[in-house]
Motif scaffolding. Structure first.
Motif, mmCIF file in Angstrom:
data_model
loop_
_atom_site.group_PDB
_atom_site.id
_atom_site.type_symbol
_atom_site.label_atom_id
_atom_site.label_comp_id
_atom_site.label_asym_id
_atom_site.label_seq_id
_atom_site.Cartn_x
_atom_site.Cartn_y
_atom_site.Cartn_z
ATOM 1 N N TRP A 1 0.805 -1.237 0.000
ATOM 2 C CA TRP A 1 0.000 0.000 0.000
ATOM 3 C C TRP A 1 0.832 1.278 0.000
ATOM 4 C CZ3 TRP A 1 -4.826 -0.654 -1.420
ATOM 5 C CH2 TRP A 1 -5.391 -1.933 -1.235
ATOM 6 N N LYS A 2 2.008 1.216 -0.585
ATOM 7 C CA LYS A 2 2.810 2.420 -0.746
ATOM 8 C C LYS A 2 2.126 3.360 -1.734
ATOM 9 C CE LYS A 2 7.290 4.041 -2.459
ATOM 10 N NZ LYS A 2 8.607 3.645 -3.020
ATOM 11 N N ALA A 3 2.120 4.646 -1.432
ATOM 12 C CA ALA A 3 1.489 5.637 -2.312
ATOM 13 C C ALA A 3 2.473 6.095 -3.385
ATOM 14 C CB ALA A 3 1.013 6.837 -1.502
ATOM 15 N N TYR A 4 1.988 6.088 -4.637
ATOM 16 C CA TYR A 4 2.773 6.552 -5.774
ATOM 17 C C TYR A 4 2.051 7.730 -6.423
ATOM 18 C CZ TYR A 4 5.111 1.998 -5.482
ATOM 19 O OH TYR A 4 5.810 0.898 -5.055
ATOM 20 N N PRO A 5 2.778 8.621 -7.069
ATOM 21 C CA PRO A 5 2.093 9.645 -7.879
ATOM 22 C C PRO A 5 1.435 8.990 -9.090
ATOM 23 C CG PRO A 5 4.486 9.793 -8.153
ATOM 24 C CD PRO A 5 4.241 8.797 -7.065
ATOM 25 N N VAL A 6 0.157 9.290 -9.299
ATOM 26 C CA VAL A 6 -0.611 8.649 -10.366
ATOM 27 C C VAL A 6 -1.038 9.689 -11.392
ATOM 28 C CG1 VAL A 6 -2.678 7.321 -10.940
ATOM 29 C CG2 VAL A 6 -1.459 6.878 -8.784
ATOM 30 N N LEU A 7 -0.736 9.419 -12.654
ATOM 31 C CA LEU A 7 -1.208 10.237 -13.767
ATOM 32 C C LEU A 7 -2.223 9.416 -14.541
ATOM 33 C CD1 LEU A 7 2.171 11.721 -15.113
ATOM 34 C CD2 LEU A 7 0.664 12.646 -13.336
ATOM 35 N N ARG A 8 -3.438 9.926 -14.623
ATOM 36 C CA ARG A 8 -4.525 9.185 -15.274
ATOM 37 C C ARG A 8 -5.060 9.993 -16.450
ATOM 38 N NH1 ARG A 8 -9.968 7.143 -12.055
ATOM 39 N NH2 ARG A 8 -11.178 6.497 -13.890
ATOM 40 N N PHE A 9 -5.094 9.378 -17.613
ATOM 41 C CA PHE A 9 -5.585 10.037 -18.822
ATOM 42 C C PHE A 9 -6.764 9.240 -19.372
ATOM 43 C CE2 PHE A 9 -1.093 10.883 -18.373
ATOM 44 C CZ PHE A 9 -0.994 12.252 -18.587
ATOM 45 N N ASN A 10 -7.884 9.914 -19.574
ATOM 46 C CA ASN A 10 -9.065 9.261 -20.140
ATOM 47 C C ASN A 10 -9.371 9.910 -21.487
ATOM 48 O OD1 ASN A 10 -11.542 8.140 -20.819
ATOM 49 N ND2 ASN A 10 -12.313 8.190 -18.720
ATOM 50 N N PHE A 11 -9.014 9.227 -22.566
ATOM 51 C CA PHE A 11 -9.200 9.795 -23.899
ATOM 52 C C PHE A 11 -10.638 9.673 -24.384
ATOM 53 C CE2 PHE A 11 -4.640 9.375 -23.801
ATOM 54 C CZ PHE A 11 -4.217 10.494 -24.497
ATOM 55 N N ARG A 12 -11.482 9.104 -23.555
ATOM 56 C CA ARG A 12 -12.895 9.016 -23.931
ATOM 57 C C ARG A 12 -13.591 10.368 -23.821
ATOM 58 N NH1 ARG A 12 -17.405 5.229 -20.848
ATOM 59 N NH2 ARG A 12 -19.191 5.829 -22.131
ATOM 60 N N TYR A 13 -13.125 11.191 -22.901
ATOM 61 C CA TYR A 13 -13.797 12.465 -22.645
ATOM 62 C C TYR A 13 -12.916 13.637 -23.071
ATOM 63 C CZ TYR A 13 -16.686 9.468 -19.731
ATOM 64 O OH TYR A 13 -17.496 8.465 -19.285
ATOM 65 N N GLY A 14 -13.476 14.536 -23.854
ATOM 66 C CA GLY A 14 -12.797 15.773 -24.195
ATOM 67 C C GLY A 14 -11.725 15.661 -25.260
ATOM 68 N N TYR A 15 -11.643 14.509 -25.932
ATOM 69 C CA TYR A 15 -10.578 14.326 -26.912
ATOM 70 C C TYR A 15 -11.099 14.069 -28.322
ATOM 71 C CZ TYR A 15 -7.122 14.108 -23.171
ATOM 72 O OH TYR A 15 -6.302 14.396 -22.109
ATOM 73 N N LYS A 16 -12.384 14.325 -28.574
ATOM 74 C CA LYS A 16 -12.901 14.179 -29.935
ATOM 75 C C LYS A 16 -12.561 15.450 -30.692
ATOM 76 C CE LYS A 16 -16.950 13.073 -32.716
ATOM 77 N NZ LYS A 16 -18.381 12.733 -32.740
ATOM 78 N N CYS A 17 -11.394 15.473 -31.298
ATOM 79 C CA CYS A 17 -10.916 16.728 -31.859
ATOM 80 C C CYS A 17 -9.899 16.476 -32.967
ATOM 81 C CB CYS A 17 -10.284 17.583 -30.762
ATOM 82 S SG CYS A 17 -9.167 16.704 -29.666
ATOM 83 N N GLU A 18 -9.617 17.545 -33.699
ATOM 84 C CA GLU A 18 -8.610 17.503 -34.749
ATOM 85 C C GLU A 18 -7.229 17.305 -34.113
ATOM 86 O OE1 GLU A 18 -9.713 17.734 -37.865
ATOM 87 O OE2 GLU A 18 -11.766 18.082 -37.173
ATOM 88 N N PRO A 19 -6.242 16.881 -34.903
ATOM 89 C CA PRO A 19 -4.918 16.592 -34.344
ATOM 90 C C PRO A 19 -4.293 17.731 -33.550
ATOM 91 C CG PRO A 19 -5.094 15.718 -36.563
ATOM 92 C CD PRO A 19 -6.354 16.498 -36.320
ATOM 93 N N ASP A 20 -4.404 18.992 -34.036
ATOM 94 C CA ASP A 20 -3.797 20.108 -33.293
ATOM 95 C C ASP A 20 -4.500 20.310 -31.959
ATOM 96 O OD1 ASP A 20 -6.095 20.915 -34.629
ATOM 97 O OD2 ASP A 20 -5.434 22.990 -34.806
ATOM 98 N N ARG A 21 -5.793 20.110 -31.938
ATOM 99 C CA ARG A 21 -6.536 20.242 -30.692
ATOM 100 C C ARG A 21 -6.277 19.055 -29.768
ATOM 101 N NH1 ARG A 21 -12.617 21.229 -31.786
ATOM 102 N NH2 ARG A 21 -12.578 21.500 -29.524
ATOM 103 N N LEU A 22 -5.976 17.907 -30.319
ATOM 104 C CA LEU A 22 -5.613 16.762 -29.504
ATOM 105 C C LEU A 22 -4.326 17.050 -28.739
ATOM 106 C CD1 LEU A 22 -5.947 13.841 -28.570
ATOM 107 C CD2 LEU A 22 -4.817 13.105 -30.688
#
Length: 390
Positions: free
Chosen positions: A94-115
């Protein structure tokens, strides 16, 4: 406990936990007393055996819940897991680690530059959260800066990526844009590969509906353990017959009484309608979304198929003049599961990855496996056929 006299019989139901329909946050489900099917034994095995994973599963099949569970495990939130397998039967520290979570389902329906801008926005938000100032430059440099400094200050970083392929699938009928978004994601994963090589990554999981085998992501992260057909993940998501019987017993009793059926009759009908998903031809799974909607509404219907079915799948099938029966007992070889690409997509491949086809059985010719794909159940078969007819 509830007692009910019906048709001359006494039915006794234990208290039923609320169904977490539409909920994907593990913390909310536990704290608000919703029903949770304990998958922490399988999750612990993943953590214990490796660190770099990819998992492909259909939509609404438990991928986001898996990401949520891993988030709280790696943040060291042991109190949320009291009574569950990982807290009671393992020696996890149960050691705590820094977690980076990316959900490409939300907010990523976009053109490549906007991605690119959307990825940069998420990185800047994590920079503010962890007190790290990121340079105003391309997202790959921002990611390097963030992870390197986090690793130096708080220990190696956990990266969890959900629905990585959504920016590609959104433009699957526009090859140019799909390829451009694929290239952006390739740069994102190339940066992660470099960070992993330098020892900054503690754990990485990438999930998606599809595996575009020729996408640069899979060459950049060639050390990813693909769990899609792996024995380690056969029941990591989805609901098995045993889990259905144990966790949903009260709902099974109540629903059987509603239909004036025996438990055995109800379970047979449920298996026909909502079961049948398999990644080895033997371990059969139910779609969690369909099961919970069925118990909530007490009717047989196409719940999973009716919510968010990609229009392009139906249109492409219709345009190619393919009949629904053409997808029954389709035989494919071992290389089939790694041949999907953005430039050239195969209808059978797309339907398999999206969950409309599943592995019905496997036959071996010598040591070479031959997979037979078919519709998993009545819900999918009826829903897909009706959409084509309409």
């Amino acid at each position: 406990m509830t007692r009910l006299f019906l048709f001359g019989y006494l039915f006794i139901f234990t208290d039923m936990k609320k169904l977490p329909i539409g909920l994907q946050n593990f913390k909310e489900i536990i704290e608000r007393g919703y029903l949770y099917v304990d998958k922490t034994r399988q999750v612990f095995d993943l953590i214990d055996r490796g660190k770099l994973y990819f998992l492909s599963r259909p939509r609404r099949f438990g991928k986001s819940m898996l990401i949520s569970i891993l988030t709280y495990i790696f943040e060291g939130k042991k109190e949320l897991f009291e009574g569950l397998y990982i807290a009671e039967n393992t020696d996890y520290n149960w050691k705590a680690y820094p977690v980076l979570r990316f959900n490409f389902r939300y907010g990523y329906k976009c053109e490549p530059d906007r991605l690119e801008a959307a990825i940069s926005y998420d990185l800047q938000a994590y920079g503010q959260k962890f007190g790290i100032k990121l340079p105003d430059t391309i997202f790959s440099i921002q990611l390097n800066t963030l992870v390197e400094q986090l690793s130096d200050k708080q220990g190696r970083v956990v990266i969890l990526i959900d629905e990585y392929d959504k920016p590609i699938i959104d433009f699957i009928m526009d090859t140019e844009k799909a390829k451009a978004n694929s290239d952006v994601l390739g740069s994102f994963f190339a940066a992660i590969r470099g960070l992993e090589a330098e020892g900054h990554i503690h754990f990485l999981l990438v999930t998606g509906v599809s595996k575009f085998g020729k996408m640069s992501m899979f060459s950049e992260l060639n050390s990813l353990n693909d769990l899609t057909l792996s024995p380690e993940a056969l029941n990591l998501t989805g609901i098995t017959d045993d889990e259905l019987a144990v966790y949903f017993d009260s709902y099974i009793q109540s629903t059987a009484a509603h239909f004036n059926m025996t438990k055995e009759e109800l379970l047979k009908s449920m298996s026909s309608w909502y079961g049948g998903y398999s990644y080895d031809g033997e371990t059969k799974l139910y779609n969690p979304s369909s099961i919970m909607s069925f118990f909530a509404q007490k009717r047989f219907g196409s719940f999973w198929f009716a919510v968010g079915t990609p229009t392009f799948l139906v249109e492409a099938t219709r345009n190619k003049s393919i009949a629904p029966k053409d997808f029954e007992q389709v035989e494919v070889g071992n290389t089939f599961f790694n041949e999907f690409s953005v430039e050239e997509f195969d209808m059978v491949g797309l339907l398999f990855q999206a969950g409309y086809l599943t592995i019905n059985r496997i036959e071996y010719h010598g040591i070479e496996p031959h997979y037979f794909l078919d519709y998993p159940n009545k819900e999918v078969r009826v829903g897909f056929t009706n959409n084509l007819l309409e």
